[in-house]
Design a protein around this motif. Structure first.
Motif, mmCIF file in Angstrom:
data_model
loop_
_atom_site.group_PDB
_atom_site.id
_atom_site.type_symbol
_atom_site.label_atom_id
_atom_site.label_comp_id
_atom_site.label_asym_id
_atom_site.label_seq_id
_atom_site.Cartn_x
_atom_site.Cartn_y
_atom_site.Cartn_z
ATOM 1 N N GLU A 62 8.472 0.736 -2.132
ATOM 2 C CA GLU A 62 8.158 1.885 -1.285
ATOM 3 C C GLU A 62 6.659 2.185 -1.299
ATOM 4 O O GLU A 62 6.068 2.463 -0.256
ATOM 5 C CB GLU A 62 8.960 3.108 -1.728
ATOM 6 C CG GLU A 62 10.444 2.989 -1.410
ATOM 7 C CD GLU A 62 11.274 4.124 -1.982
ATOM 8 O OE1 GLU A 62 10.700 5.062 -2.593
ATOM 9 O OE2 GLU A 62 12.513 4.074 -1.833
ATOM 10 N N LEU A 63 6.044 2.122 -2.475
ATOM 11 C CA LEU A 63 4.603 2.357 -2.565
ATOM 12 C C LEU A 63 3.824 1.293 -1.787
ATOM 13 O O LEU A 63 2.837 1.601 -1.123
ATOM 14 C CB LEU A 63 4.157 2.373 -4.033
ATOM 15 C CG LEU A 63 4.524 3.618 -4.829
ATOM 16 C CD1 LEU A 63 4.292 3.397 -6.318
ATOM 17 C CD2 LEU A 63 3.744 4.831 -4.346
ATOM 18 N N ALA A 70 -0.809 -2.620 -3.480
ATOM 19 C CA ALA A 70 -0.794 -3.973 -2.916
ATOM 20 C C ALA A 70 -0.171 -4.908 -3.947
ATOM 21 O O ALA A 70 -0.434 -4.784 -5.148
ATOM 22 C CB ALA A 70 -2.201 -4.430 -2.583
ATOM 23 N N LYS A 71 0.643 -5.826 -3.464
ATOM 24 C CA LYS A 71 1.290 -6.809 -4.336
ATOM 25 C C LYS A 71 0.686 -8.173 -4.030
ATOM 26 O O LYS A 71 0.652 -8.598 -2.874
ATOM 27 C CB LYS A 71 2.798 -6.836 -4.085
ATOM 28 C CG LYS A 71 3.543 -7.865 -4.910
ATOM 29 C CD LYS A 71 5.019 -7.864 -4.561
ATOM 30 C CE LYS A 71 5.778 -8.901 -5.344
ATOM 31 N NZ LYS A 71 7.209 -8.916 -4.988
ATOM 32 N N ALA A 81 3.403 -11.997 -10.163
ATOM 33 C CA ALA A 81 2.939 -11.014 -9.175
ATOM 34 C C ALA A 81 2.187 -9.908 -9.903
ATOM 35 O O ALA A 81 2.550 -9.532 -11.017
ATOM 36 C CB ALA A 81 4.106 -10.425 -8.408
ATOM 37 N N GLU A 82 1.143 -9.427 -9.268
ATOM 38 C CA GLU A 82 0.373 -8.303 -9.800
ATOM 39 C C GLU A 82 0.311 -7.203 -8.758
ATOM 40 O O GLU A 82 0.209 -7.471 -7.561
ATOM 41 C CB GLU A 82 -1.052 -8.736 -10.167
ATOM 42 C CG GLU A 82 -1.133 -9.553 -11.415
ATOM 43 C CD GLU A 82 -2.566 -9.842 -11.842
ATOM 44 O OE1 GLU A 82 -3.514 -9.493 -11.102
ATOM 45 O OE2 GLU A 82 -2.729 -10.409 -12.925
ATOM 46 N N TYR A 83 0.361 -5.981 -9.242
ATOM 47 C CA TYR A 83 0.280 -4.806 -8.387
ATOM 48 C C TYR A 83 -1.056 -4.130 -8.613
ATOM 49 O O TYR A 83 -1.498 -3.954 -9.749
ATOM 50 C CB TYR A 83 1.432 -3.849 -8.701
ATOM 51 C CG TYR A 83 2.767 -4.445 -8.380
ATOM 52 C CD1 TYR A 83 3.328 -4.296 -7.121
ATOM 53 C CD2 TYR A 83 3.463 -5.196 -9.328
ATOM 54 C CE1 TYR A 83 4.551 -4.875 -6.809
ATOM 55 C CE2 TYR A 83 4.683 -5.769 -9.015
ATOM 56 C CZ TYR A 83 5.210 -5.607 -7.761
ATOM 57 O OH TYR A 83 6.419 -6.184 -7.449
ATOM 58 N N THR A 84 -1.709 -3.755 -7.516
ATOM 59 C CA THR A 84 -3.023 -3.123 -7.550
ATOM 60 C C THR A 84 -2.993 -1.893 -6.653
ATOM 61 O O THR A 84 -2.364 -1.907 -5.595
ATOM 62 C CB THR A 84 -4.091 -4.105 -7.017
ATOM 63 O OG1 THR A 84 -3.975 -5.326 -7.743
ATOM 64 C CG2 THR A 84 -5.486 -3.553 -7.181
#
Length: 113
Positions: A62-63, A70-71, A81-84
């Protein structure tokens, strides 16, 4: 202020709309963690022990869909995978900081009584 309709949902005020985007149990804690660095899913899961994989995944999706996060998926084995946090997400940090400070203040007041 006139009502606002987004995705077939009627919002009566801007606070209600903002809370629909960053409110809930896990969205603000996720954004708060991402404000300083990128995190992997497993790191976020470990730092939020009460969040199930399903709920954490849902909040992150959702974010990301709302442009707060951003993924980035790295083509490795196993996949990583990294989330920023994005610029939109960064704009939410002062709001979260204010709510966090107010919450801590209320908790302290409640302890005293």
């Amino acid at each position: 202020m006139p009502d606002f309709i987004k995705d077939n949902h009627l919002f009566h005020n801007p606070v209600e709309f903002a809370m629909s985007k960053i409110g809930g149990t896990y969205k603000m804690p996720i954004l708060w963690r991402l404000k300083d660095k990128s995190w992997r899913f497993t790191e976020l899961r470990k730092s939020l022990p009460h969040a199930s994989d399903r709920m954490l995944s849902k909040a992150l999706k959702e974010l990301a869909a709302d442009g707060f996060v951003a993924k980035e998926v790295f083509p490795e084995v196993p996949p990583r995978a990294e989330y920023t946090i994005t610029e939109r997400g960064r704009k939410s940090i002062p709001v979260i900081e204010t709510l966090r400070s107010y919450g801590l203040e209320l908790m302290e007041e409640t302890k005293i009584k």
